[in-house]
Structure formats: structure tokens, C-alpha cells
Design a protein around this motif. Structure first.
Motif, PDB file in Angstrom:
ATOM      1  N   ARG A 234       0.859  -1.188   0.000  1.00  0.00           N
ATOM      2  CA  ARG A 234       0.000   0.000   0.000  1.00  0.00           C
ATOM      3  C   ARG A 234       0.891   1.232   0.000  1.00  0.00           C
ATOM      4  O   ARG A 234       1.658   1.446   0.946  1.00  0.00           O
TER       5      ARG A 234
ATOM      6  N   SER B 190       1.387   5.358  -0.033  1.00  0.00           N
ATOM      7  CA  SER B 190       0.734   6.558   0.472  1.00  0.00           C
ATOM      8  C   SER B 190       1.373   7.788  -0.129  1.00  0.00           C
ATOM      9  O   SER B 190       2.577   7.810  -0.395  1.00  0.00           O
TER      10      SER B 190
ATOM     11  N   ILE C  28      -7.580   9.711  -9.467  1.00  0.00           N
ATOM     12  CA  ILE C  28      -8.820   9.919  -8.734  1.00  0.00           C
ATOM     13  C   ILE C  28      -9.103  11.410  -8.675  1.00  0.00           C
ATOM     14  O   ILE C  28      -8.210  12.207  -8.375  1.00  0.00           O
TER      15      ILE C  28
ATOM     16  N   GLY D 217     -14.090  11.650  -6.498  1.00  0.00           N
ATOM     17  CA  GLY D 217     -13.932  10.217  -6.307  1.00  0.00           C
ATOM     18  C   GLY D 217     -13.993   9.379  -7.566  1.00  0.00           C
ATOM     19  O   GLY D 217     -13.954   8.148  -7.482  1.00  0.00           O
TER      20      GLY D 217
ATOM     21  N   THR E  29     -12.598   7.423 -10.547  1.00  0.00           N
ATOM     22  CA  THR E  29     -11.301   6.775 -10.718  1.00  0.00           C
ATOM     23  C   THR E  29     -11.116   6.256 -12.137  1.00  0.00           C
ATOM     24  O   THR E  29     -12.068   5.886 -12.818  1.00  0.00           O
TER      25      THR E  29
ATOM     26  N   THR F 259      -6.041  -0.420  -6.418  1.00  0.00           N
ATOM     27  CA  THR F 259      -7.149   0.463  -6.051  1.00  0.00           C
ATOM     28  C   THR F 259      -6.592   1.793  -5.556  1.00  0.00           C
ATOM     29  O   THR F 259      -5.777   1.807  -4.624  1.00  0.00           O
TER      30      THR F 259
ATOM     31  N   SER G  80      -7.330   5.459  -3.788  1.00  0.00           N
ATOM     32  CA  SER G  80      -8.284   6.105  -2.901  1.00  0.00           C
ATOM     33  C   SER G  80      -7.717   7.444  -2.465  1.00  0.00           C
ATOM     34  O   SER G  80      -6.539   7.738  -2.682  1.00  0.00           O
ATOM     35  N   ARG G  81      -8.586   8.202  -1.810  1.00  0.00           N
ATOM     36  CA  ARG G  81      -8.181   9.549  -1.446  1.00  0.00           C
ATOM     37  C   ARG G  81      -8.844   9.921  -0.119  1.00  0.00           C
ATOM     38  O   ARG G  81     -10.028   9.660   0.088  1.00  0.00           O
ATOM     39  N   GLU G  82      -8.066  10.535   0.733  1.00  0.00           N
ATOM     40  CA  GLU G  82      -8.576  10.985   2.024  1.00  0.00           C
ATOM     41  C   GLU G  82      -8.590  12.499   2.015  1.00  0.00           C
ATOM     42  O   GLU G  82      -7.517  13.122   2.069  1.00  0.00           O
TER      43      GLU G  82
ATOM     44  N   SER H 272      -3.447  10.504  -0.719  1.00  0.00           N
ATOM     45  CA  SER H 272      -3.883   9.522  -1.709  1.00  0.00           C
ATOM     46  C   SER H 272      -3.192   8.203  -1.406  1.00  0.00           C
ATOM     47  O   SER H 272      -2.051   8.193  -0.920  1.00  0.00           O
ATOM     48  N   TYR H 273      -3.878   7.116  -1.722  1.00  0.00           N
ATOM     49  CA  TYR H 273      -3.324   5.803  -1.456  1.00  0.00           C
ATOM     50  C   TYR H 273      -3.458   4.936  -2.702  1.00  0.00           C
ATOM     51  O   TYR H 273      -4.389   5.099  -3.500  1.00  0.00           O
TER      52      TYR H 273
ATOM     53  N   GLN I 123      -3.512   0.917  -3.224  1.00  0.00           N
ATOM     54  CA  GLN I 123      -3.457  -0.453  -2.741  1.00  0.00           C
ATOM     55  C   GLN I 123      -3.139  -1.354  -3.918  1.00  0.00           C
ATOM     56  O   GLN I 123      -3.878  -1.383  -4.897  1.00  0.00           O
TER      57      GLN I 123
END
Length: 114
Positions: free
Chosen positions: A19, A21, A51, A55, A57, A68, A70-72, A77-78, A80
Motif C-alpha cells: 500500500r 501513500s 482519482i 472520487g 477513478t 485500487t 483512494s483519497r482521504e 492519496s493511497y 493499494q
């Protein structure tokens, strides 16, 4: 200005997971898209996943179903990465787009090897 710092790279066996980051700092408001790119030895940098702030993608065909993004909020951003393959070996870079300008991190190395 936006500063990006990637982390989470390392050595993993084929079939394993990692993963990544990406931490953003500075003028993080109005960041539109965050993306992950990679560059393998002797090859051009290529898009892995994107992304948007809403959201949405998009993935490269080579990683669909395995990676995958993702975003916080606006900051992090991450990526996986599952079922890793030897050909996923590369330096992975985070990119953010804000007000039409692109900002890049310095990258994190992912090595997939037995």
C-alpha cells in the motif's frame, strides 16, 4: 505550492501486496486530481491510476482489478496494490493537479521479485 511525499514502497514477492501513500502539504485546497504514475528501468513514465476530487477513478488496463486508488480529503492519496507481478517493478510517483498545475513527488521504489 504543493509538496508531495510518497511512502510505502519496498521489496515484495510476486502475488504479494503493498500500500503506497502520498501525503500532500502546502496549498492543498483546490487540488483537483491526484494520480499515481510509475517508471520502470529503461521505460517511460506511465499513468497507473487517477482519482478526482469527486472520487471518480481511472486505471491503466495493466492494473485493473489488482490496484485500487483512494483519497482521504484533499491531502492524502493511497494506492493499494494486490497480486503484484514482476512487471510492476518501478519507481511510483504521486502527482497532484491544482489550478492547472502539476506537482510531483520524488517517488518510492517498488520491487517485485522472488
Amino acid at each position: 505550492q504543493v509538496q508531495l511525499v510518497e511512502s510505502g514502497g519496498g521489496l515484495v514477492q510476486p502475488g504479494g501486496s503493498l500500500r503506497l501513500s502520498c501525503a500532500a502539504s502546502g496549498s492543498i485546497y483546490s487540488i483537483y486530481t491526484m494520480a499515481w504514475y510509475r517508471q520502470a528501468p529503461g521505460k517511460q513514465r506511465e499513468l497507473v491510476a487517477v482519482i478526482t476530487d469527486r472520487g471518480t477513478t481511472t486505471y491503466a488496463d495493466s492494473v485493473k482489478g489488482r490496484f485500487t486508488i483512494s483519497r482521504e480529503s484533499a491531502k492524502n492519496s493511497y494506492l493499494q496494490m494486490n497480486s503484484l507481478k514482476v512487471e510492476d517493478t518501478a519507481v511510483y510517483y504521486c502527482k497532484a493537479n491544482r489550478n492547472g498545475m502539476d506537482y510531483w513527488g520524488k517517488g518510492t521504489l517498488v520491487t517485485v521479485s522472488s
